[in-house]
Enzyme design. Structure first.
Site, short mmCIF file in Angstrom:
data_model
loop_
_atom_site.label_atom_id
_atom_site.label_comp_id
_atom_site.label_asym_id
_atom_site.label_seq_id
_atom_site.Cartn_x
_atom_site.Cartn_y
_atom_site.Cartn_z
N CYS A 257 -66.84 23.35 42.36
CA CYS A 257 -65.77 24.19 41.29
C CYS A 257 -67.01 23.78 40.16
O CYS A 257 -67.07 22.20 39.35
CB CYS A 257 -65.46 22.18 41.38
SG CYS A 257 -64.03 22.38 42.20
N ALA A 259 -67.30 24.91 36.64
CA ALA A 259 -67.25 24.61 35.55
C ALA A 259 -67.56 22.94 34.44
O ALA A 259 -66.87 22.42 35.23
CB ALA A 259 -66.20 25.17 34.58
N PRO A 260 -68.39 23.24 33.62
CA PRO A 260 -69.18 23.45 32.52
C PRO A 260 -69.96 24.20 33.04
O PRO A 260 -71.19 24.95 31.86
CB PRO A 260 -69.19 22.95 31.09
CG PRO A 260 -68.34 21.65 31.57
CD PRO A 260 -67.84 21.89 32.70
N GLY A 261 -70.72 23.64 34.08
CA GLY A 261 -71.60 23.88 34.35
C GLY A 261 -72.96 23.08 34.35
O GLY A 261 -74.62 23.43 34.47
N GLY A 262 -72.92 21.79 33.50
CA GLY A 262 -73.99 20.72 33.45
C GLY A 262 -74.77 21.34 35.35
O GLY A 262 -76.03 20.31 35.23
N LYS A 263 -73.80 20.18 35.67
CA LYS A 263 -74.40 20.25 37.04
C LYS A 263 -75.46 21.25 37.67
O LYS A 263 -76.31 21.06 38.87
CB LYS A 263 -73.57 19.43 37.77
CG LYS A 263 -72.85 18.57 37.62
CD LYS A 263 -71.98 17.47 38.77
CE LYS A 263 -71.11 16.45 37.92
NZ LYS A 263 -70.10 16.65 36.97
N ASP A 308 -60.37 30.03 43.58
CA ASP A 308 -60.11 28.76 44.35
C ASP A 308 -60.94 28.30 45.66
O ASP A 308 -61.39 28.86 46.04
CB ASP A 308 -58.54 29.58 44.61
CG ASP A 308 -57.49 27.43 44.57
OD1 ASP A 308 -58.54 26.57 44.70
OD2 ASP A 308 -56.51 27.84 44.18
N ASP A 327 -67.51 19.08 42.82
CA ASP A 327 -67.26 18.05 41.97
C ASP A 327 -65.67 17.90 41.66
O ASP A 327 -65.70 19.34 41.18
CB ASP A 327 -67.99 18.61 40.80
CG ASP A 327 -68.32 17.87 39.53
OD1 ASP A 327 -68.22 16.61 39.67
OD2 ASP A 327 -68.05 18.23 38.46
N CYS A 380 -64.96 12.20 38.39
CA CYS A 380 -65.63 11.29 36.81
C CYS A 380 -63.87 10.48 36.91
O CYS A 380 -63.22 10.10 36.25
CB CYS A 380 -65.91 12.29 35.86
SG CYS A 380 -64.47 13.32 35.76
#
Length: 440
Positions: A257, A259-263, A308, A327, A380
């Site tokens: 999962c 987006a947005p791609g930080g991890k 998915d 995530d 989160c």
């Protein structure tokens, strides 16, 4: 001339509040749209931001105060009530602003907003009730959960949930902390540059992340370091995820999962010959992953795919991945400090519905993990239903997996082998990280 009210910070605040409360817009996006206006001074932008975040953060408290002088809010035009809320927020919580200026601005907006005859007199009369006399006393509220709901502007179900899980004292500490504005935090891409960049940006090292820098406020995205890909904006708690995967450089990793791609980009920074397959449900979100990867110079190690995460086992062979990050989609309760609208858009039923999705994702992706491989599961949010209960339920139905107990230098975020960060501890997002390993 009648539209001039839309150009003032208070007028713009009313437009943003209407978009959030009446049209379901996200606070940060609706505000950004108005902040992009080049005619606003930095001072006006700061006031606009303060009014919007403050009004949404204190909404239930403001409604309780107004209920003492408004018998039936449903008879009011919504914009009138919203204008009262943003004005009352300023009167009660922004003591450096003169009361007469707040009331006068509200009256001016009311005169020019719509065709509601007499609205300015009504607004003037209501706001005058809150100048020069004591506020209604919240301690008159006898029921504990209702009192905390009004005081900390949280739905009653959320107050009860926090007290049930954390006990009253810690729950109150969490609730109080949500009114403390979010720090600005970044991840430094090359750890050897941490001191140099910290000095240049007047930022301090994070107590949680070895590659993090923080300051009470700041617009890091405007710095050359950001433009050049030396830093990225990422909450300290989020920065703890990628290191738990102990990436050596040559792994094939699934980011279920992404987006947005930080991890995703953080994991990719550890790779040399390896690769990350980054999934998301939507094309526009995968574009964010690509943008992040390109700016940080790791795009060659990331392959995006629209899928998915619950369908992973239908699209990838067994033993396809060395490591997996889930995530997971979650209630986002840990983000309330910077996304205050979240608390009004959830209820307790959401937690069990999300747990079902979270378990479906884990049950799908685990079928593509090689023996000895690990899955890091993060959210989160701070509630057990979406966190440790998900891991425990997964392990019960998957005896070929075991929990991997995580550790951290800050012992107060470690519990039962999980990393659990609540917002009052380090003034970060609330966050959870757990890990399992395939043993058979």
């Amino acid at each position: 001339m009648a539209d001039n009210w839309k150009t003032s910070p208070r007028g713009k605040a009313l437009l943003v509040i209407e978009a959030i409360l009446e049209q379901g817009a996200y606070t940060n996006l609706a505000l950004s749209q108005q902040l992009s206006n080049k005619t606003l001074s930095p001072k006006d932008k700061a006031l606009l931001t303060e009014i919007v975040y403050g009004t949404i953060s204190r909404k239930i408290s403001l409604e309780w105060y107004l209920a003492h002088y408004i018998q039936d809010r449903d008879k009011l035009d919504k914009w009138v009530y919203n204008l009262l809320m943003i004005s009352l927020y300023q009167l009660i919580y922004l003591d450096k602003l003169p009361a007469h200026a707040i009331v006068n601005d509200a009256v001016t907006i009311a005169k020019n907003r719509g065709n509601k005859k007499g609205a300015e007199k009504f607004i003037n009369a209501i706001l005058r009730q809150f100048t020069g006399k004591p506020l209604p006393d919240m301690t008159s509220i006898k029921r504990q959960n209702k009192y905390y709901s009004v005081k900390y502007s949280l739905p009653v179900w959320l107050v009860k949930k926090l007290i049930d899980q954390f006990g009253k004292d810690r729950a109150v500490a969490i609730m109080e902390s949500l009114f403390v504005r979010n720090k600005a935090s970044i991840r430094v891409i090359d750890p050897s540059k941490l001191d140099k960049i910290g000095q240049a940006l007047d930022a301090e090292p994070s107590l949680l992340s070895e590659t993090g820098l923080i300051k009470s406020s700041g617009h890091f995205a405007a710095s050359d370091y950001f433009v050049n890909g030396d830093i990225t904006i990422q909450d300290e708690s989020s920065q703890l995820v990628a290191p738990t995967l102990m990436i050596e450089g040559d792994e094939i990793i699934l980011d279920a999962c992404s987006a947005p791609g930080g991890k995703t980009a953080h994991m990719a920074s550890y790779l040399s010959t390896g690769k990350i397959v980054a999934l998301d449900l939507y094309d526009h979100k995968l574009e964010l992953v690509k943008e992040n990867a390109n700016r940080l110079g790791v795009a060659d190690r990331i392959e995006t795919k629209k899928l998915d995460a619950r369908e992973v086992h239908h699209h990838f062979e067994k033993d396809s991945f060395d490591k997996i990050l889930v995530d997971a989609p979650c209630s986002g309760i840990g983000l309330i400090r910077r996304k205050p609208d979240i608390k009004y858009n959830k209820d307790s039923r959401d937690l069990s519905a999300l747990q079902t999705i979270q378990l479906e994702i884990l049950s799908s992706v685990c079928q593509t993990l090689r023996k000895g491989g690990i899955i890091t599961y993060s959210t989160c949010t701070i509630f057990d239903e979406e966190n440790c209960q998900v891991i425990e339920s997964f392990l019960k139905s998957h005896p070929n997996f075991e929990q991997v107990k995580l550790n951290h230098a800050q012992a107060d975020i470690v519990k039962d082998g999980y990393l659990i960060i609540t917002p009052e501890q380090y003034q970060t997002d609330g966050f959870f990280i757990g890990q399992v390993r395939r043993v058979l």
